[in-house]
Design an enzyme around this catalytic site. Structure first.
Site, short mmCIF file in Angstrom:
data_model
loop_
_atom_site.label_atom_id
_atom_site.label_comp_id
_atom_site.label_asym_id
_atom_site.label_seq_id
_atom_site.Cartn_x
_atom_site.Cartn_y
_atom_site.Cartn_z
N LYS A 112 -43.64 -44.43 27.68
CA LYS A 112 -44.99 -43.64 27.75
C LYS A 112 -45.86 -44.45 29.08
CE LYS A 112 -45.20 -42.42 22.84
NZ LYS A 112 -46.03 -42.74 21.43
N LYS A 151 -34.31 -36.84 22.90
CA LYS A 151 -34.94 -36.39 21.79
C LYS A 151 -35.91 -35.38 21.86
CE LYS A 151 -38.63 -39.43 20.88
NZ LYS A 151 -39.39 -40.17 20.36
N LYS A 186 -42.84 -34.01 20.63
CA LYS A 186 -44.13 -33.33 20.79
C LYS A 186 -44.82 -33.33 22.01
CE LYS A 186 -45.64 -35.38 16.11
NZ LYS A 186 -46.12 -36.87 16.23
P1 TYM Z 1 -44.35 -39.59 15.38
O1 TYM Z 1 -45.54 -38.95 15.02
O2 TYM Z 1 -43.81 -39.62 16.67
O3 TYM Z 1 -42.98 -39.02 14.54
C1 TYM Z 1 -43.38 -38.84 13.15
C2 TYM Z 1 -41.96 -39.05 12.41
O4 TYM Z 1 -40.83 -38.13 12.92
C3 TYM Z 1 -39.64 -39.13 13.41
N1 TYM Z 1 -39.31 -38.23 14.65
C4 TYM Z 1 -37.94 -37.78 14.91
N2 TYM Z 1 -36.82 -37.89 13.97
C5 TYM Z 1 -35.62 -37.43 14.35
N3 TYM Z 1 -35.62 -36.98 15.49
C6 TYM Z 1 -36.70 -36.61 16.54
N4 TYM Z 1 -36.38 -35.99 17.68
C7 TYM Z 1 -37.86 -37.08 15.95
N5 TYM Z 1 -39.20 -37.21 16.58
C8 TYM Z 1 -39.97 -37.96 15.80
C9 TYM Z 1 -40.22 -40.30 13.82
O5 TYM Z 1 -39.29 -41.59 14.14
C10 TYM Z 1 -41.41 -40.42 12.71
O6 TYM Z 1 -40.69 -40.98 11.63
N6 TYM Z 1 -45.53 -44.62 15.24
C11 TYM Z 1 -45.28 -43.32 14.53
C12 TYM Z 1 -46.20 -42.98 13.66
C13 TYM Z 1 -46.55 -44.19 12.55
C14 TYM Z 1 -45.72 -44.88 11.49
C15 TYM Z 1 -46.60 -45.93 11.07
C16 TYM Z 1 -44.36 -44.44 11.05
C17 TYM Z 1 -47.62 -44.97 12.75
N7 TYM Z 1 -47.65 -45.99 11.76
C18 TYM Z 1 -46.14 -46.63 10.11
C19 TYM Z 1 -44.09 -45.34 10.10
C20 TYM Z 1 -44.92 -46.37 9.37
C21 TYM Z 1 -45.07 -42.20 15.41
O7 TYM Z 1 -45.45 -41.91 16.37
O8 TYM Z 1 -44.20 -41.20 14.89
#
Ligand code: TYM
Length: 335
Positions: free
Chosen positions: A113, A199, A202
């Site tokens: 990032k 991957k 968003k």
């Molecule tokens: P975020 O918002 O990027 O994504 C949310 C969840 O979706 C999963 N994910 C994917 N899984 C499979 N294939 C993909 N292409 C894909 N893109 C996203 C992510 O692994 C995630 O589980 N930092 C985290 C949010 C967060 C969090 C936490 C998660 C903040 N605090 C504490 C667990 C526990 C994030 O940015 O996820």
């Protein structure tokens, strides 16, 4: 013995896609009756990259609507918004003071990032995994169901907990519980429709790279029609030379609910002209009930607010207790 606790979240940055669903939300829903679940909207994380203040609250409500539409059941799951529970920010500061800087500089997501951001990288982006550790450890979570891309952040979370326990806990009385990641093999890494080696994300500027949970049937059809494939006839899983083929077959498998072997047999002689309409139809069919439920829950904003008020209360009760324990261990005066 009570149920084990699960904690997880998604950032409210819009464009909630099949990766978020198959890698995370779907797994929360499937396992929810076995656990005591705390599922939140990670809005403090969403401001680590430039954001539009006019969209943040809307994106938060959309995500809560999707959580409910995907099947989170309030009898098993508490849904809340991260910024409503101030203990997340406060514990982050305490953790900041015990986390070595080079642990954060090693984080892959930070490096990726930061490169995209160019020169004006903010401190929040570097500190992001510490906030994530606070999210998890505040709830003394046993399990954290996420996609593969969050694995390194969970390892860091365990390292921070172990360090705090070692420096400030008693050997027989750890202050914080070390959580286990819950990463399902299938769906943990859904790839971009435009490039099977990246991957689905968003933040990808191309809408054609992802299928969003709220895409219309026409959009889904258009995106699948345009997605990247290869010139080979006959579709197979797990061929490293054919990442797009593997990804699209995996999507078909997960969205249809058919076993891998059945999908492999069904598609082994297909060409793309036959497979794409099948995947389109399956995707539209799988998302339809979610989209219908979403429309229903979004009509009643008062209901969503009441869900979040209840969620805040339950989350605060646990989070504040852990925060007090950590402050006591660090030697703060407690009133
Ligand atoms: P975020 O918002 O990027 O994504 C949310 C969840 O979706 C999963 N994910 C994917 N899984 C499979 N294939 C993909 N292409 C894909 N893109 C996203 C992510 O692994 C995630 O589980 N930092 C985290 C949010 C967060 C969090 C936490 C998660 C903040 N605090 C504490 C667990 C526990 C994030 O940015 O996820």
């Amino acid at each position: 013995m009570g149920k084990q606790r699960v904690l997880s979240g998604v950032q409210p940055t819009g464009n909630y896609h099949l990766g978020n669903y198959l890698g995370a939300i779907r797994n929360w829903v499937e396992g929810q009756s076995e656990y005591d679940n705390y599922l939140f909207v990670a809005d403090l994380h969403a401001i680590t990259l430039p954001h539009d203040p006019k969209q943040l609250a809307n994106n938060t409500y959309t995500l809560v609507g999707l959580y409910l539409a995907c099947g989170l059941d309030l009898n098993h799951s508490t849904i809340f918004v991260q910024s409503h529970v101030s203990a997340h920010s406060e514990l982050t500061w305490l953790f900041n003071c015990i986390t070595p800087l080079n642990w954060l500089e090693d984080m892959i997501q930070f490096k990726e990032k930061a490169v995209k951001q160019g020169e004006n990288v903010n401190v929040g982006l570097l500190d992001y995994p510490v906030l994530m550790a606070a999210d998890i450890l505040l709830y003394q979570a046993d399990k954290v169901p996420v996609g593969e891309d969050q694995k390194q952040h969970l390892e860091l979370t365990r390292d921070i907990a172990a360090r705090l326990n070692h420096q400030f806990g008693k050997p027989d009385q750890p202050v914080l519980k070390l959580p286990d990641p819950l990463i399902r093999k299938e769906g943990a890494r859904v790839m971009s429709l435009a490039d099977g080696t990246r991957k689905m994300s968003k933040s990808d500027p191309s809408e054609l790279s992802r299928i969003n949970l709220l895409d219309s049937p026409d959009q889904i059809q258009y995106k699948i029609k345009r997605c990247k494939t290869d010139p080979i006839r006959g579709l197979t899983f797990d061929d490293p030379e054919r990442p797009e083929c593997n990804n699209l077959l995996a999507l078909y498998m997960l969205l249809s609910g058919k076993p891998k072997q059945a999908v492999a047999a069904e598609c082994q002689d297909m060409g793309w002209g036959q497979f794409k309409p099948l995947l389109t139809e399956t995707t539209i069919h799988a998302l339809k009930p979610i989209q219908e439920k979403y429309q229903e829950v979004m009509e009643d904003k008062g209901y969503l607010e009441s869900v979040l008020r209840d969620g805040r209360e339950k989350a605060q009760a646990i989070a504040n207790q852990t925060l007090t324990q950590v402050k006591a261990a660090l030697g703060f005066s407690i009133l």
